[in-house]
Design an enzyme around this catalytic site. Structure first.
Site, PDB file in Angstrom:
ATOM      1  N   CYS A 190      69.153  38.409  43.466  1.00 20.30           N
ATOM      2  CA  CYS A 190      70.416  37.902  42.914  1.00 20.30           C
ATOM      3  C   CYS A 190      70.716  38.473  41.531  1.00 20.30           C
ATOM      4  O   CYS A 190      71.000  39.639  41.377  1.00 20.30           O
ATOM      5  CB  CYS A 190      70.397  36.365  42.923  1.00 20.30           C
ATOM      6  SG  CYS A 190      72.053  35.635  42.779  1.00 20.30           S
TER       7      CYS A 190
ATOM      8  N   GLU B  45      68.202  35.586  49.881  1.00 18.43           N
ATOM      9  CA  GLU B  45      67.502  34.743  48.908  1.00 18.43           C
ATOM     10  C   GLU B  45      67.436  33.295  49.395  1.00 18.43           C
ATOM     11  O   GLU B  45      68.418  32.749  49.889  1.00 18.43           O
ATOM     12  CB  GLU B  45      68.251  34.802  47.575  1.00 18.43           C
ATOM     13  CG  GLU B  45      67.700  33.889  46.495  1.00 18.43           C
ATOM     14  CD  GLU B  45      68.608  33.806  45.285  1.00 18.43           C
ATOM     15  OE1 GLU B  45      68.135  33.356  44.221  1.00 18.43           O
ATOM     16  OE2 GLU B  45      69.799  34.190  45.388  1.00 18.43           O
TER      17      GLU B  45
ATOM     18  N   LYS C 125      60.598  36.665  41.611  1.00 18.28           N
ATOM     19  CA  LYS C 125      61.721  36.996  40.732  1.00 18.28           C
ATOM     20  C   LYS C 125      61.280  37.014  39.273  1.00 18.28           C
ATOM     21  O   LYS C 125      60.658  36.064  38.782  1.00 18.28           O
ATOM     22  CB  LYS C 125      62.852  35.978  40.942  1.00 18.28           C
ATOM     23  CG  LYS C 125      64.149  36.335  40.229  1.00 18.28           C
ATOM     24  CD  LYS C 125      65.243  35.322  40.582  1.00 18.28           C
ATOM     25  CE  LYS C 125      66.579  35.715  39.946  1.00 18.28           C
ATOM     26  NZ  LYS C 125      67.639  34.740  40.254  1.00 18.28           N
TER      27      LYS C 125
END
Length: 485
Positions: A360, A251, A310
């Site tokens: 994440c 990330e 995301k």
């Protein structure tokens, strides 16, 4: 509070999974001897406060060391968050004290239903914060891990709460009650143990070579302009250090917008990956035509270029909830005004594989990850936990990935900045992992999987049904009696 704090040892890195059962059993036993709904609710609040202060204390590192928030304010913010999260076990015990009646099985079912409902609510309310849901403590080798592909983490939490309540409510001098409790708990654990070896999905296609890169860039250096050139050079060097069908970098490995990268940077990487007949996936910030910024991933190489944005953002870290402007006046968090990606993004088509990316914090939400199934053959998590230093965050996050692998019946690949970069198999086992806080490349062979687990078909419907049925069985008769009385 000490009892709640002790429950954290049931999770990674300690993984003393029976402690979760013991902790909640003692809590239920204490609640059964406490007079009054308010006092019982406060007992749950104290347990929750201890559990969350101990379990998510690593957030302090992000706020103070890297976010620049003064120590008293950072400590108060963690206390405030923990107090909010402690309201959920407080609600469980308060409602339990109001409606608990009947035999031990009925009272244990009520407690389990309330516990499950509270964790479902905590995982949804205000976008959700399901970290330390009790079911995560029951990853393999716990026999309850056998239920994860069927009921998911919340359903396993309900079963654990039921077993704990049976033990905590039993008068052990009463032989009949003791036998009933032991039979019920043994039955649950036994069925879980029988389910554990079952395979709900099967391999699909030929194995591929993957290279998962752990860059190990210290968070305090990541956003400094003077280190940008060095980071770009290091990323390119690491990306091309190993030949593999799929190379993955973590990330935000490129700490700037993709459209601000030096001219030719991505093109050179793409040309080299095409020459090697491979694909490179890397984390970078994306910007659309309207100027919205996304925490995203893109691929370059033999496959057509694709992106992922995301979907589930971190409150305070990636966007500001309403009325919390004061928080950003105290903290300095880069790229904290982001836009949520669309919920229907397809997996990336990389060679013969369909790779479903989650970034994440997103892998805490199993109900969202199963949207990519059955199309996805591999799950891929890209993370940067350098924000949290050398803390419980890394092993706890790997344990969450193990639960997601069991729920989906897919391998979970993890490429992280500081740890823990790993390959998790569909049975929840970690086949390979890099040491945390070391730069390295994990190269291995992985197979994609096809098929659906029961959880992938139904999501949290099973857990919700358990919660509603268990609570309704006690609450509705009590309300009718109250109305008729």
């Amino acid at each position: 509070m000490l009892l709640g704090a002790g429950s954290v040892f049931a999770y990674a890195p300690f993984e003393l999974y029976p402690l979760a059962l013991v902790s909640i059993a003692i809590l239920v036993g204490m609640a059964s001897r406490t007079q009054g709904k308010r006092a019982t609710a406060m007992l749950g609040f104290a347990w929750g406060l201890g559990a969350f202060l101990a379990g998510v204390s690593w957030l302090y590192i992000a706020l103070n060391r890297y976010g620049g928030m003064p120590m008293p304010f950072a400590a108060f913010a963690i206390l405030l968050l923990s107090a909010y999260l402690a309201l959920f076990p407080a609600l469980v015990l308060g409602v339990y004290a109001r409606f608990a009646a009947g035999g031990i099985l009925k009272r244990a079912a009520l407690f389990a239903g309330l516990w499950c409902a509270s964790e479902l609510l905590r995982g949804w309310l205000f976008t959700g914060f399901p970290w330390l849901a009790i079911g995560y403590s029951q990853s393999a080798p716990s026999p309850m891990a056998g239920f994860l592909p069927i009921l998911g983490v919340y359903g396993v939490g309900a079963l654990l709460a039921f077993c704990a309540a049976m033990l905590g409510l039993t008068h052990w001098r009463n032989g009949r009650a003791a036998a009933l409790s032991l039979v019920a708990v043994t039955l649950v654990l036994g069925v879980g143990a029988v389910l554990r070896p079952l395979h709900w999905t099967e391999p699909a296609g030929e194995p591929i070579q993957v290279a998962l890169i752990q860059t190990n860039v210290e968070q305090g250096l990541k956003w400094r302009p003077e280190t940008l050139a060095e980071q770009l050079e290091s990323n390119a060097r690491l990306a091309l250090a190993q030949r593999a069908d799929l190379v993955v970098m973590p990330e935000t490995t490129l700490p700037l917008l993709a459209d601000r990268l030096p001219n030719g940077y991505l093109e050179e990487l793409a040309a080299e990956m095409r020459a090697r007949a491979g694909d490179l996936v890397l984390g970078v910030f994306l910007r659309d035509a309207a100027g919205h910024i996304y925490n995203g991933a893109l691929n370059v190489g033999r496959s057509p270029s694709q992106t992922y944005a995301k979907q589930h953002l971190v409150p305070f870290g990636e966007y500001s909830p309403p009325l919390f402007g004061w928080f950003y006046r105290l903290a300095d968090i880069p790229m904290s005004d982001q836009t949520r990606g669309k919920s229907d993004q397809p997996p990336l088509r990389l060679g013969d594989q369909r790779v479903a990316i989650n970034i994440c914090y997103e892998d805490l939400f199993g109900r969202e990850l199963i949207r990519s199934l059955p199309e996805a053959t591999l799950m891929l998590n890209m993370s940067n936990l350098a924000w949290y230093g050398d803390s419980f965050a890394q092993p706890q996050h790997l344990q969450i990935a193990r639960v997601r692998a069991l729920e989906t019946g897919r391998p979970m690949l993890r490429s992280t900045n500081t740890g823990m970069t790993a390959v998790v198999q569909p049975d929840g086992s970690v086949s390979e992992v890099l040491p945390a806080f070391e730069q390295g490349i994990l190269t291995t062979s992985v197979r994609g999987y096809q098929g659906l687990t029961p959880y992938a078909r139904w999501g949290d419907v099973g857990a919700l049904a358990i919660a509603l049925a268990s609570v309704a069985a006690s609450v509705l008769p009590a309300l009718r009696r109250r109305k008729n009385g």
